[in-house]
Design an enzyme around this catalytic site. Sequence first.
Site, PDB file in Angstrom:
ATOM      1  N   ASP A   6      -2.039  -7.221  -2.216  1.00 20.35           N
ATOM      2  CA  ASP A   6      -2.471  -6.877  -3.576  1.00 20.35           C
ATOM      3  C   ASP A   6      -3.012  -8.128  -4.241  1.00 20.35           C
ATOM      4  OD1 ASP A   6      -2.876  -5.304  -5.913  1.00 20.35           O
ATOM      5  OD2 ASP A   6      -1.031  -6.063  -6.769  1.00 20.35           O
ATOM      6  N   SER A   7      -3.759  -7.927  -5.333  1.00 21.35           N
ATOM      7  CA  SER A   7      -4.241  -9.075  -6.101  1.00 21.35           C
ATOM      8  C   SER A   7      -3.065  -9.862  -6.686  1.00 21.35           C
ATOM      9  CB  SER A   7      -5.137  -8.590  -7.241  1.00 21.35           C
ATOM     10  OG  SER A   7      -4.384  -7.764  -8.104  1.00 21.35           O
ATOM     11  N   CYS A  69      -3.531  -1.919  -3.327  1.00 19.79           N
ATOM     12  CA  CYS A  69      -4.304  -2.251  -4.526  1.00 19.79           C
ATOM     13  C   CYS A  69      -5.417  -1.215  -4.632  1.00 19.79           C
ATOM     14  CB  CYS A  69      -4.893  -3.653  -4.341  1.00 19.79           C
ATOM     15  SG  CYS A  69      -6.006  -4.159  -5.656  1.00 19.79           S
ATOM     16  N   GLU A 154       1.148  -9.432 -14.870  1.00 12.72           N
ATOM     17  CA  GLU A 154       1.075 -10.715 -14.140  1.00 12.72           C
ATOM     18  C   GLU A 154       1.768 -11.836 -14.917  1.00 12.72           C
ATOM     19  OE1 GLU A 154      -0.381 -11.850 -10.972  1.00 12.72           O
ATOM     20  OE2 GLU A 154       0.035  -9.733 -10.699  1.00 12.72           O
ATOM     21  N   CYS A 188      -3.170   2.138 -10.502  1.00  9.98           N
ATOM     22  CA  CYS A 188      -3.159   0.689 -10.320  1.00  9.98           C
ATOM     23  C   CYS A 188      -1.719   0.347  -9.986  1.00  9.98           C
ATOM     24  CB  CYS A 188      -3.595  -0.022 -11.595  1.00  9.98           C
ATOM     25  SG  CYS A 188      -3.306  -1.811 -11.519  1.00  9.98           S
ATOM     26  N   HIS A 190       0.005  -2.121 -10.311  1.00 10.01           N
ATOM     27  CA  HIS A 190       0.751  -2.895 -11.317  1.00 10.01           C
ATOM     28  C   HIS A 190       1.447  -1.991 -12.343  1.00 10.01           C
ATOM     29  CE1 HIS A 190      -1.493  -6.382  -9.859  1.00 10.01           C
ATOM     30  NE2 HIS A 190      -0.823  -7.173 -10.690  1.00 10.01           N
TER      31      HIS A 190
END
Length: 270
Positions: A6-7, A69, A154, A188, A190
């Site tokens: 994932d990012s 992701c 993040e 997403c 996240h």
Amino acid sequence: MIGVFDSGFGGLTILKSFLEKLPQYDYVFLGDNARAPYGGRSFETVYQYTLQAVKKLFSFGCPLVILACNTASAKALRTIQQNDLENINPQNRVLGIIRPTAEVIGNYTKTQKIGILGTAGTVNSGSYILEIQKLYPEIKVFQQACPMLVPLVENGETNNPAADYFVEKYTSQLLKQCPEIDAIILGCTHYPLLIKTFKKILGEKITLIPQNEIVAESLKDYLSRHKEMDFRLTKKSTVRFLTTDDSKVFDERAAFFLGKNVKSETIEIF
Ligand code: DGL
């Protein structure tokens, strides 16, 4: 080993379900935290970053890489599968998470109207709409980009009142498009880190579609159908964590989320 990419931290929501449903395998998780978020980046940039990550995970001994992701699945997966894999290693596989999510969407809606919340990259790619329309032409899909949510996650700001503000803003923009939406994909990886906020704001009437569980079931099914791949995967129940940013920060956040100690290594992927 199975590579999970994932990012940033979002892919941990998918990894967690893999560890619950497929605990026997060995995993390498790679978070490109130094370059997250990917959501507002161009097609070419997301493709290049994702390709670098896939090559890195192959070099760490992962014949199978899951792009945990949505943005990378939307913008890089097809090109990697169709153009790059043959030159890097034709026996290896890279799988995404949009198609398996789209496959089961029909189980979650009665009104046949569903919502997608995702990054600008995922929403603008139209990938969910394309996949869902192929499988369920009767379902109407409405989308809303949520550019502020990944930066909040993040930066560890999931309990900040700003998270409530933006979740409320994006969900009401989505529901304004169609008040009959009865199921929403948090498109997403996240966003499940903000699940309490989503539940608080949306209440009971709307089903939040659990992408992490769906993707884990789909991987289980894939491995049962692809014995040649299953045979290549080691099964000692280990997890290795890699990040492109500060490993201490990664360890703290990942431990909080996974509920166990994490010791990551910082690597460069370009
Ligand atoms: N977690 C990712 C996704 O599922 C990417 C978020 C980002 O880097 O913007 O889309």
